[in-house]
Design a protein around this motif. Sequence first.
Motif, PDB file in Angstrom:
ATOM      1  N   GLY A  71      33.774  33.172  39.318  1.00 29.50           N
ATOM      2  CA  GLY A  71      34.984  33.439  38.242  1.00 29.50           C
ATOM      3  C   GLY A  71      35.971  33.910  38.736  1.00 29.50           C
ATOM      4  N   LEU A  72      36.294  33.575  40.179  1.00 29.10           N
ATOM      5  CA  LEU A  72      37.515  34.214  40.826  1.00 29.10           C
ATOM      6  C   LEU A  72      38.679  33.185  40.946  1.00 29.10           C
ATOM      7  N   ALA A  73      39.185  32.555  39.961  1.00 26.60           N
ATOM      8  CA  ALA A  73      39.992  31.429  40.129  1.00 26.60           C
ATOM      9  C   ALA A  73      41.314  31.719  40.859  1.00 26.60           C
ATOM     10  N   VAL A  74      41.374  31.158  42.036  1.00 22.02           N
ATOM     11  CA  VAL A  74      42.500  31.183  42.730  1.00 22.02           C
ATOM     12  C   VAL A  74      42.734  29.705  43.505  1.00 22.02           C
ATOM     13  N   ASP A  75      44.016  29.236  43.541  1.00 19.67           N
ATOM     14  CA  ASP A  75      44.375  27.874  44.000  1.00 19.67           C
ATOM     15  C   ASP A  75      44.238  27.959  45.656  1.00 19.67           C
ATOM     16  N   PRO A  76      43.221  27.196  46.144  1.00 21.71           N
ATOM     17  CA  PRO A  76      42.965  27.020  47.453  1.00 21.71           C
ATOM     18  C   PRO A  76      44.169  26.797  48.436  1.00 21.71           C
ATOM     19  N   ASP A  77      45.250  26.019  47.914  1.00 29.29           N
ATOM     20  CA  ASP A  77      46.251  25.531  48.683  1.00 29.29           C
ATOM     21  C   ASP A  77      47.433  26.567  48.835  1.00 29.29           C
ATOM     22  N   ALA A  78      47.428  27.848  47.910  1.00 26.57           N
ATOM     23  CA  ALA A  78      48.236  28.285  47.921  1.00 26.57           C
ATOM     24  C   ALA A  78      48.729  29.276  48.876  1.00 26.57           C
ATOM     25  N   ARG A  79      49.952  29.627  49.245  1.00 28.29           N
ATOM     26  CA  ARG A  79      49.891  30.508  50.429  1.00 28.29           C
ATOM     27  C   ARG A  79      49.683  31.999  50.067  1.00 28.29           C
ATOM     28  N   VAL A  80      49.090  32.754  50.762  1.00 29.66           N
ATOM     29  CA  VAL A  80      48.598  34.107  50.600  1.00 29.66           C
ATOM     30  C   VAL A  80      49.824  34.818  50.207  1.00 29.66           C
ATOM     31  N   GLY A  81      51.111  34.593  50.986  1.00 30.87           N
ATOM     32  CA  GLY A  81      52.181  35.428  51.061  1.00 30.87           C
ATOM     33  C   GLY A  81      52.664  35.215  49.632  1.00 30.87           C
ATOM     34  N   ASP A  82      52.653  34.078  49.006  1.00 27.57           N
ATOM     35  CA  ASP A  82      53.304  33.995  47.615  1.00 27.57           C
ATOM     36  C   ASP A  82      52.261  34.561  46.454  1.00 27.57           C
ATOM     37  N   LEU A  83      51.181  34.886  46.743  1.00 26.15           N
ATOM     38  CA  LEU A  83      50.222  35.305  45.579  1.00 26.15           C
ATOM     39  C   LEU A  83      50.517  36.913  45.278  1.00 26.15           C
ATOM     40  N   PRO A  84      50.467  37.198  44.182  1.00 18.34           N
ATOM     41  CA  PRO A  84      50.434  38.670  43.487  1.00 18.34           C
ATOM     42  C   PRO A  84      49.209  39.363  44.344  1.00 18.34           C
ATOM     43  N   VAL A  85      49.261  40.781  44.192  1.00 19.21           N
ATOM     44  CA  VAL A  85      48.295  41.571  44.642  1.00 19.21           C
ATOM     45  C   VAL A  85      46.832  41.349  44.393  1.00 19.21           C
ATOM     46  N   GLY A  86      46.906  41.008  43.038  1.00 17.27           N
ATOM     47  CA  GLY A  86      45.857  40.868  42.238  1.00 17.27           C
ATOM     48  C   GLY A  86      44.878  39.847  42.929  1.00 17.27           C
ATOM     49  N   LEU A  87      45.398  38.852  43.215  1.00 17.05           N
ATOM     50  CA  LEU A  87      45.041  37.442  43.615  1.00 17.05           C
ATOM     51  C   LEU A  87      44.636  37.554  45.178  1.00 17.05           C
ATOM     52  N   ARG A  88      45.458  38.428  45.879  1.00 10.71           N
ATOM     53  CA  ARG A  88      45.225  38.313  47.248  1.00 10.71           C
ATOM     54  C   ARG A  88      43.769  39.198  47.146  1.00 10.71           C
ATOM     55  N   GLN A  89      43.414  40.013  46.320  1.00 11.47           N
ATOM     56  CA  GLN A  89      42.158  40.993  46.519  1.00 11.47           C
ATOM     57  C   GLN A  89      41.151  39.954  46.125  1.00 11.47           C
ATOM     58  N   ARG A  90      41.234  38.749  45.227  1.00  7.09           N
ATOM     59  CA  ARG A  90      40.316  37.896  45.133  1.00  7.09           C
ATOM     60  C   ARG A  90      40.029  37.102  46.336  1.00  7.09           C
ATOM     61  N   VAL A  91      40.994  36.776  46.987  1.00  4.72           N
ATOM     62  CA  VAL A  91      40.959  36.254  48.433  1.00  4.72           C
ATOM     63  C   VAL A  91      40.029  37.118  49.441  1.00  4.72           C
ATOM     64  N   GLU A  92      40.178  38.307  49.376  1.00  5.93           N
ATOM     65  CA  GLU A  92      39.660  39.307  50.146  1.00  5.93           C
ATOM     66  C   GLU A  92      37.984  39.139  50.052  1.00  5.93           C
ATOM     67  N   ILE A  93      37.842  38.986  48.556  1.00 13.15           N
ATOM     68  CA  ILE A  93      36.282  38.921  47.954  1.00 13.15           C
ATOM     69  C   ILE A  93      35.843  37.702  48.362  1.00 13.15           C
ATOM     70  N   LEU A  94      36.523  36.618  48.213  1.00 14.61           N
ATOM     71  CA  LEU A  94      36.203  35.363  48.555  1.00 14.61           C
ATOM     72  C   LEU A  94      35.664  35.041  49.971  1.00 14.61           C
ATOM     73  N   LYS A  95      36.869  35.875  50.862  1.00 16.13           N
ATOM     74  CA  LYS A  95      36.245  35.772  52.222  1.00 16.13           C
ATOM     75  C   LYS A  95      34.748  36.430  52.634  1.00 16.13           C
ATOM     76  N   LEU A  96      34.374  37.597  51.867  1.00 14.28           N
ATOM     77  CA  LEU A  96      33.298  38.187  52.076  1.00 14.28           C
ATOM     78  C   LEU A  96      32.015  37.117  51.526  1.00 14.28           C
ATOM     79  N   LEU A  97      32.350  36.694  50.377  1.00 14.27           N
ATOM     80  CA  LEU A  97      31.352  35.878  49.849  1.00 14.27           C
ATOM     81  C   LEU A  97      31.199  34.746  50.537  1.00 14.27           C
ATOM     82  N   HIS A  98      32.091  34.253  51.304  1.00 14.00           N
ATOM     83  CA  HIS A  98      32.007  32.968  52.184  1.00 14.00           C
ATOM     84  C   HIS A  98      31.026  33.310  53.219  1.00 14.00           C
ATOM     85  N   ARG A  99      31.149  34.619  53.652  1.00 18.89           N
ATOM     86  CA  ARG A  99      30.568  34.922  54.992  1.00 18.89           C
ATOM     87  C   ARG A  99      29.006  35.411  54.485  1.00 18.89           C
ATOM     88  N   GLY A 100      28.801  35.231  53.095  1.00 21.26           N
ATOM     89  CA  GLY A 100      27.536  35.430  52.821  1.00 21.26           C
ATOM     90  C   GLY A 100      27.292  36.962  52.634  1.00 21.26           C
TER      91      GLY A 100
END
Lengths: 361, 507
Positions: free
Chosen positions: B134-163
């Motif tokens: 439930g961490l909806a975020v566009d995989p092709d968006a540039r991180v620099g263009d994202l609001p802070v809340g979404l950047r945080q999701r990217v951080e969490i996704l990063k952790l989940l990706h690494r297991g």
Amino acid sequence: MTHTQIPRISGVLRSPITFSVLAGLVIGALFLVGTGADPFTAYGAVLTGSLGADGIGSTLSTGTSVLGMALALAIPLRAGLINLGGDGQMVLGGITAAVTGLYSPLPAPLTVALALLAGMAAGAAYAALAALCENSLGVPLLVSSLLLSYPAVSLASYLARYPLKEPGSSLPQTRAMPNGVALPAFGDSTVTIGLLLVVLAAATYWFTDKRTAFGYEIRMTGLNSRFAAYAGVERRGLTLKLMSVSGALAGLVGAIGVLSFPYRFVDGSLTAPGYTWTGLTAALLAAAAPLGTVVASFFFAVLAVGGLAMERTTEVPRELTQVLQAIVIVFLAARLRFPSGWFRRRSQATSQESPQEIGAA
Amino acid sequence: MTRPPVDPTVELRGITKRFPGTLANDAVDLTVHRGEIHALMGENGAGKSTLMSILYGMERADAGSIRIDGREVTFGDPSAAMAAGLGMVHQSFKLFDSLTVAENVVYAAEPRRFGLLDRAAARRRVRELAEEHGLAVDPDARVGDLPVGLRQRVEILKLLHRGARTLILDEPTAVLTPAEADALFAVLKSLAAQGRTVILVTHKLREVLEGSDKVTVLRDGRVVARLVTADTSADEIAAAMTGRAVDLDRVHAPGTPGDAVLEVTSLTTDAVHDVGLTVHAGEIVGIAGVAGNGQSELVEALAGLRPVTAGQVTLKGRDITHVSATERRAQGLAYVPEDRHAVGTAPAASVADNLAMGHHRTSLSAKGLLPPATVRTHAGRLIERFGIKAATPEVPASALSGGNLQKLLIGRELAHEAPLLLVEQPTRGVDIGAIQNIHDQIVAYRDAGHAVLLVSAELSEIRGLADRVLVMYEGRVTATYTKDEADEQALGLAMAGGAVAPTEAVD
């Protein structure tokens, strides 16, 4: 009391300055051993050559110029500004003092005073020009001061070689100052009251730094310029003032050089010994703290004069002392220090980073 | 003794870490079970960060042991901790702004094809993970263009990706709007429900109460309370954190506004458009807004640190639109800036020197002299009056805790007794105990008849202190509320850009 003094002592021991100086001496010793010389003899020769009866006069007159230039560079550095145009400002001060000395109609003692003031004014005006380049044109001070230095040196060189050249001499030098137009010397040494003037400047700097609102603003600007600006310290005005003072001191060193032996402006004689760079090194070593700058200047004067003596008495070339200087600066730039464990037993009370100044203690 | 129902995932035993002069962690035990959201609370300097740094392999403990899933481990560096299934979202995100979401997520653990990055696989992987959690975020968006809340999701996704099976989040809501924070907690709850473990490092009570299962409270490097969230209260946690009873969420009595002190009309500067506002004597006007909506620029323009492009600023009827910062201070303005370290103090200078700034040409100096003894006496007075904890006035300001540094700054500025005080984020990163003290000081200052303009991203602070509230969104004042109208919901909505029409004309 001991509670605060012990960490301070260990702070000084652990400071990058101590480390740099010791590292310089140790590496210098390795060089000496590598060339087959005995480091103890060589260093001993440096000390006796510079501080012995024969050398102390020379050390003090070299020290006059080194300390003058070190102050000229330290004062703006205290606010985080770097004046790289010391050579130009010093030489302009020297040639202006020479012209004043040669052509002033006043009696000799007044001419001496006037020449000193004129030299300071010339240096100040030229340094202020570099400040204006930064303030109004946005040229970084580092660049403007350095680049303005070259035309000034060239102009003085031209004046000494052509319009003001001593007739009949093969050297690029002006005529000698008229009789009596010279700074009084101590006994028959080469040490003049120029030394007193420079020490007076150091004392004034110390007082301003420690006890005035202006000195406070300078220090705070150097520690955090945004903080100073936030509280209303006007940076451009400060840059202009500090550069003027800096240039005036450089000009004073030039004027003292002309009004002491050989009592004339000799092209290259002011810049060749590298007072500007030695002064900058001393100022950096002391992190521009007033007392530290005085101590470091004396240290480098000892190295310079002692190096010559070492060359005479041992086989070691005096360039070694320049190597020492360079090593000290490289280590200082890398901010290396003794690991905290080395002095931990003595400093369990605090964890503060040691202050980067030795003089202000 | 029966076996606990679930094996602990993360078990810290007797962790002790000594820094020269302080005992940061003193035999700390922390047990976190699988599937649990565990809040680690404590004031600044209580040892939370040190403990997490040790767990994550960034620091080494002097004593104690760490067990992950029952196995004793020692981590030499964070990558070892990651390999053991830990992942940390730092307070300042560690992302590449110019890369896409997918590239950031797979960084350092890329799916490869023929030795090259397999972009399609990376995108697919991000989509899968996003959908699953439930961490909806566009995989092709540039991180620099994202609001802070979404950047945080990217951080969490990063952790989940690494297991990562255990996620450590350091003050995750500091930069989020209330709505974003709610969304974050929904995500964390679903992660916990799937059997992952979350350690939440925070000092915000509200979200701990709403979003966690258990709470461990540290004070002075020691565990002072282990609580089950369902059985505790904000007051109990706050009391554990501070060591005394604290009255939270106090709403201070309103002031009695007098004459206008600061009048701003149609002010425009970088990132600020056409802002008008008035602050009266004896009044606190609050500016609410998510960081980065022009509040900082507005205050800098008022303080004289940023040129004004259009509009007018008057202080006590005098036009100060284009005068220097020094002149403004002389006219009666004091200013507590947002960034304590870069702007508000010189951390390398002594406490005494820091307290002298701004007073060094006025009350402390005579004929340009600034005697060190006067500076010390002045420092001693302020240290006592504002309860600043400093060993001596000679220690560098960098040795003070965040709360004490802020007390220093606020004390120094209040001591000007200027008719107008600008305060930005007065309690960001400050302990609960210190927050109360700072709030009391600001209110007392107002009650003494001064005007206060308060900028804060903290809603409770705005609601507790401000007599009127303006909301800034994208450089404009989009809503104005009286103290009674300013409820959390209305403010939260306006801060997220959802203000209907402002209740007053603002132009």
